[in-house]
Write a protein that holds these residues in place. Sequence first.
Motif, PDB file in Angstrom:
ATOM      1  N   ASN A 135      35.393  57.221 -21.452  1.00 35.31           N
ATOM      2  CA  ASN A 135      35.324  55.929 -22.100  1.00 35.31           C
ATOM      3  C   ASN A 135      34.132  55.901 -23.045  1.00 35.31           C
ATOM      4  N   VAL A 136      34.393  56.003 -24.323  1.00 28.56           N
ATOM      5  CA  VAL A 136      33.322  56.095 -25.312  1.00 28.56           C
ATOM      6  C   VAL A 136      33.273  54.787 -26.095  1.00 28.56           C
ATOM      7  N   ALA A 137      32.218  54.029 -25.917  1.00 26.23           N
ATOM      8  CA  ALA A 137      32.092  52.709 -26.561  1.00 26.23           C
ATOM      9  C   ALA A 137      33.320  51.850 -26.267  1.00 26.23           C
ATOM     10  N   GLY A 138      33.796  51.912 -25.016  1.00 28.22           N
ATOM     11  CA  GLY A 138      34.968  51.112 -24.648  1.00 28.22           C
ATOM     12  C   GLY A 138      36.273  51.699 -25.171  1.00 28.22           C
ATOM     13  N   HIS A 139      36.224  52.847 -25.837  1.00 33.24           N
ATOM     14  CA  HIS A 139      37.435  53.490 -26.333  1.00 33.24           C
ATOM     15  C   HIS A 139      37.850  54.573 -25.360  1.00 33.24           C
ATOM     16  N   ARG A 140      39.099  54.500 -24.926  1.00 32.80           N
ATOM     17  CA  ARG A 140      39.583  55.473 -23.927  1.00 32.80           C
ATOM     18  C   ARG A 140      40.066  56.748 -24.614  1.00 32.80           C
ATOM     19  N   LEU A 141      39.515  57.872 -24.212  1.00 35.76           N
ATOM     20  CA  LEU A 141      39.819  59.134 -24.876  1.00 35.76           C
ATOM     21  C   LEU A 141      40.074  60.230 -23.856  1.00 35.76           C
ATOM     22  N   SER A 142      40.848  61.234 -24.282  1.00 39.14           N
ATOM     23  CA  SER A 142      41.168  62.343 -23.386  1.00 39.14           C
ATOM     24  C   SER A 142      40.297  63.545 -23.730  1.00 39.14           C
ATOM     25  N   THR A 143      39.574  64.052 -22.728  1.00 32.46           N
ATOM     26  CA  THR A 143      38.786  65.259 -22.996  1.00 32.46           C
ATOM     27  C   THR A 143      39.715  66.451 -23.185  1.00 32.46           C
ATOM     28  N   GLY A 144      40.913  66.373 -22.589  1.00 34.84           N
ATOM     29  CA  GLY A 144      41.898  67.456 -22.747  1.00 34.84           C
ATOM     30  C   GLY A 144      42.271  67.640 -24.207  1.00 34.84           C
ATOM     31  N   ALA A 145      42.432  66.519 -24.917  1.00 38.88           N
ATOM     32  CA  ALA A 145      42.796  66.601 -26.335  1.00 38.88           C
ATOM     33  C   ALA A 145      41.650  67.218 -27.139  1.00 38.88           C
TER      34      ALA A 145
END
Length: 627
Positions: free
Chosen positions: A499-509
Amino acid sequence: MGKYHDVHAASLSDPEKFWLDAAQAVTWSRAPERALDDGNPPFYRWFPDGRLNTCYNALDRHVAAGHGDRTALIYDSPVTGNAARYTYAELLDEVARFAGVLRDLGVGKGDRVVIYMPMVPQTVVAMLACARLGAIHSVVFGGFAAKELTARIDDAAPKVLICASCGIEPTRVVPYKPIVDEAIAASARPPEKVIVLQRERLRAEMGERDLDWDELMAGAQPAPCVDLAATDPLYILYTSGTTGKPKGVVRDNGGHAVALSWSMAGIYGIGPGDVWWAASDVGWVVGHSYIVYAPLLVGATTVLYEGKPVGTPDAGAFWRVISQYGVKALFTAPTALRAIKKVDPDGREIAKYDLSGFRTLFLAGERLDPETYHWASAKLNVPVVDHWWQTETGWAVAANPVGVELLPIKPGSPTLPMPGYDVRVLGPDGAEVPRGTEGAICIRLPMPPGTLLTLWGDDQRYVESYLSRYPGFYLTGDSGYLDEDGYVYVMGRTDDIINVAGHRLSTGAMEAALAAHPAVAECAVIGVSDPLKGQVPKGFVVLKSGVEIDPDRLRDELIARVRQDIGAVAAFKEVVVVDALPKTRSGKILRKAMREIAAGKDIPVPSTIEDPAVLDRLRPLLRGRDA
Ligand code: COA
Ligand code: AMP
């Protein structure tokens, strides 16, 4: 409404009655006689015999009831210097005519429409126009790059894509159209037509399949609402999964309208005529639920803000908007407050504005750190309500329901489960763990209305991702515990989502982007704590043997790859070369151990590890940014 405990107990002991009662807040073309259809577990459907149209509920019925002059939407855009107000009657007119445009392009019930737009009123118009026709919208956040857009286009196979010529960030204009063109060129299932909203700041070059929003609207005839089953899909919203392939969360019409209407009154204490502001982006679930649908469903006024908490122009921007429009409650992410606090720690900007109408601050999207909680409480002098939910659930799993009763706040906890959510913390064996013990936070099935139906076109992935680990339970992917009063504490994800600055992201990507670099043999990306953004991604790469490359050049190339493949929003800026990654004896990278060390946990060396020394060398690099 009664007190919280009665409400929650009633929702679990007699869900039929609870949700049929709640359904009365919605106008149905055929009122449901049943709430839950549990005939095909683990797939649950709500209001199986109900019929309605979500756009009718958000707009038409308010106008029909004589509230056409009430403000539906306030657009405030410090990045362009523009502001505008739309009454319910004006917004209905725009939406009905844009629905006519889409209909004339052949868009009908069940067709998908991808929307790649910034925070402008036309984005809301486009979403509601789809809802009016029964077309299924899929909004893609404007900070995502072409490759992410292609993945969503290929999965949703839209008939039409709607975009703006550009997005406007404080320091630069982001041309959207070249991104759309690149994404479509790479797509296996491209849309037939692209509708382009030309913004003055940067007009887009038009191609053969492109149509101009304004020209289409000039001759548009309004389209009526299409009557839909409550169980028909309203939208798909893609969210990061643990693999690079995003998950298409599918939401229905009826359950969504009922749950959001309940939440607006019960959780946020907002009703007809109140001014409400969710400072998020329409590309995220917060934007779907609380910028667009929920406030309009209840006849409130929603603020659409195209700007940032700081720098547009200063750290007083949020307080200016609250006082200028009489905002009663604000919903934002803790990151936004941390950004404001960093620039204005003493709250001097707050003192400049009349915030006397401001009642509650709601925060979600990431963990609310106690320091930010205490700062906001002291400076704003209103209840600061943390609440916890996910794209999948569509509305809060745990919250402090201000509209029911303000429960005692315990900093660090998003308080108690909301109606229909039976929250349990399970251990590895599937048994409930004692209070105070950390485990996997799960929700006993069925989940309440408004939660995801499935993943678009992939029932199997839905079951495998969420329902298989603990049969009979939905796996949230968050780890945490319940205290002696049943308060929920969310400690962090148990998977490869950050969760980066409230943005949900995939480390897999991100790993996929790094691994494609010719010098990289293998890699891992982990979220490390960051004082502003909560978490930021950090890459660990092992180079192929014999590769000689300038470390600065490598770093720049790797950062550029993530930005190019995923987008600027990934905020991927840190990458280190290491001689090895910790692995099991069978060669699996021990990401979980890396994650836990990065989260500050004192974990024992995993018994499956091949070489403990590798993990020891990594420890200082995992612990925070400057370690
Ligand atoms: N379109 C294009 N680019 C975007 C974008 C969008 N919609 N949103 C963000 N970006 C870009 C930014 O310009 C930035 O690019 P840069 O690396 O070239 O500077 C990058 O993505 C990272 O953006 P962000 O994470 O927003 O960081 P920031 O430093 O620009 O701003 C905050 C920091 C705290 C002010 C900002 O993250 C914020 O307002 N957060 C609130 C979060 C929020 O509302 N979350 C929604 C869930 S409730
Ligand atoms: P999203 O799907 O983008 O809304 O992200 C959902 C994830 O964000 C959750 O699974 C949590 O990991 C995290 N999250 C959201 N709200 C909170 C909160 N109030 N406290 C802690 N974590 C949160």
